[in-house]
Design an enzyme around this catalytic site. Structure first.
Site, short mmCIF file in Angstrom:
data_model
loop_
_atom_site.label_atom_id
_atom_site.label_comp_id
_atom_site.label_asym_id
_atom_site.label_seq_id
_atom_site.Cartn_x
_atom_site.Cartn_y
_atom_site.Cartn_z
N THR A 269 0.93 6.97 -1.18
CA THR A 269 1.52 8.29 -1.40
C THR A 269 1.06 8.79 -2.77
O THR A 269 1.09 8.03 -3.74
CB THR A 269 3.06 8.20 -1.37
N ARG B 185 0.78 -1.23 0.00
CA ARG B 185 0.00 0.00 0.00
C ARG B 185 0.82 1.29 0.00
O ARG B 185 0.24 2.38 0.02
CB ARG B 185 -0.99 0.04 1.18
N ASP B 186 2.14 1.21 -0.04
CA ASP B 186 2.92 2.45 -0.10
C ASP B 186 4.24 2.23 -0.84
O ASP B 186 5.30 2.65 -0.38
CB ASP B 186 3.19 2.99 1.31
N ILE B 187 4.15 1.57 -1.99
CA ILE B 187 5.35 1.36 -2.81
C ILE B 187 5.72 2.68 -3.47
O ILE B 187 4.90 3.32 -4.13
CB ILE B 187 5.08 0.28 -3.88
N ASN C 103 10.92 3.96 -0.59
CA ASN C 103 10.80 2.71 0.17
C ASN C 103 11.52 1.55 -0.52
O ASN C 103 11.24 0.39 -0.23
CB ASN C 103 9.33 2.35 0.38
#
Length: 229
Positions: free
Chosen positions: A52, A16-18, A22
């Site tokens: 993001t 959910r936040d690639i 990261n």
């Protein structure tokens, strides 16, 4: 990167936040970090939205449920940034405009920003960034394999920076071909494209300089890259 995300999916979760921040790179070793937003998938294979803005999938940006396809989109957006240094939607516009473009699927073309990228690679990334989740790669592993296949038998190219230059790219050594650099140097109101051998700084034989208007740089650079690949 795709293999690491695929392992998360195999465990019944999505990241959910690639995003580029990261992804940890140490030589050829690539790791996915920051699992704080990981969520367990429900019986329908979905989870609550998160992400993001620069790499978030349209369905998540619209407040709908996330799925493996949402992570695939974020992988595509991260790959887009890796190749071009920019995101599919320009961050120079206001956030409201960015979000509207993400939701509508109005994205920039990778090869307009990174002319050195092969069309085959751009096609793989474009598929990952499709508006409809069903039109994307069905898994992170499928995306990763498609990207590797698109680069097979080709010289690796990357964007580099030279002070005062408009746009420069480097082609790595490939089989019997030496590494090369193509530089776009200001030439009055135009841009002079020069291809040189990286080691000797000598011009590449058979490729004369090309002086073109700024708006023709991506097209001409694509032509030179194709010749040297």
């Amino acid at each position: 990167m795709a293999a690491g995300i695929d392992r998360i999916h195999a465990a019944g979760m999505i990241h959910r936040d690639i995003k580029p921040g990261n992804v940890l790179v140490d030589g050829d070793d690539v790791r996915v970090s920051d699992l704080g937003y990981c969520a367990i998938l429900d019986d329908h294979g979905t989870a609550s939205p998160n992400g993001t803005w620069q790499t978030v999938a349209p369905e998540a940006a619209s407040g709908n449920r996330c799925s493996i396809a949402s992570d695939v989109y974020s992988l595509g957006a991260t790959a887009f940034f890796t190749y071009s240094g920019e995101y599919p939607v320009s961050t120079y516009m206001g956030l409201e405009d960015q979000v509207a473009r993400i939701k509508a699927g109005h994205l920039r073309e990778l090869r307009d920003l990174a002319p050195h990228v092969p069309q085959s690679v751009a096609n793989v990334i474009r598929k990952a960034l499709q508006l409809d989740p069903k039109d994307r790669h069905q898994s992170a592993d499928e995306f990763g394999n498609a990207l590797v296949g698109a680069m097979e038998g080709r010289r690796d190219w990357s964007r580099i920076s030279h002070a005062g230059h408009v746009l420069c790219v480097r082609g790595e050594r490939f089989k019997t071909k030496a590494s090369v650099v193509i530089c776009g140097e200001p030439d009055g109101p135009n841009v002079r494209l020069i291809a040189r051998h990286q080691a000797s700084n000598r011009r590449v034989q058979g490729l004369s300089d090309r002086v073109v208007p700024h708006d023709r740089v991506p097209t001409e650079l694509r032509t030179i890259v194709a010749t040297l690949s």
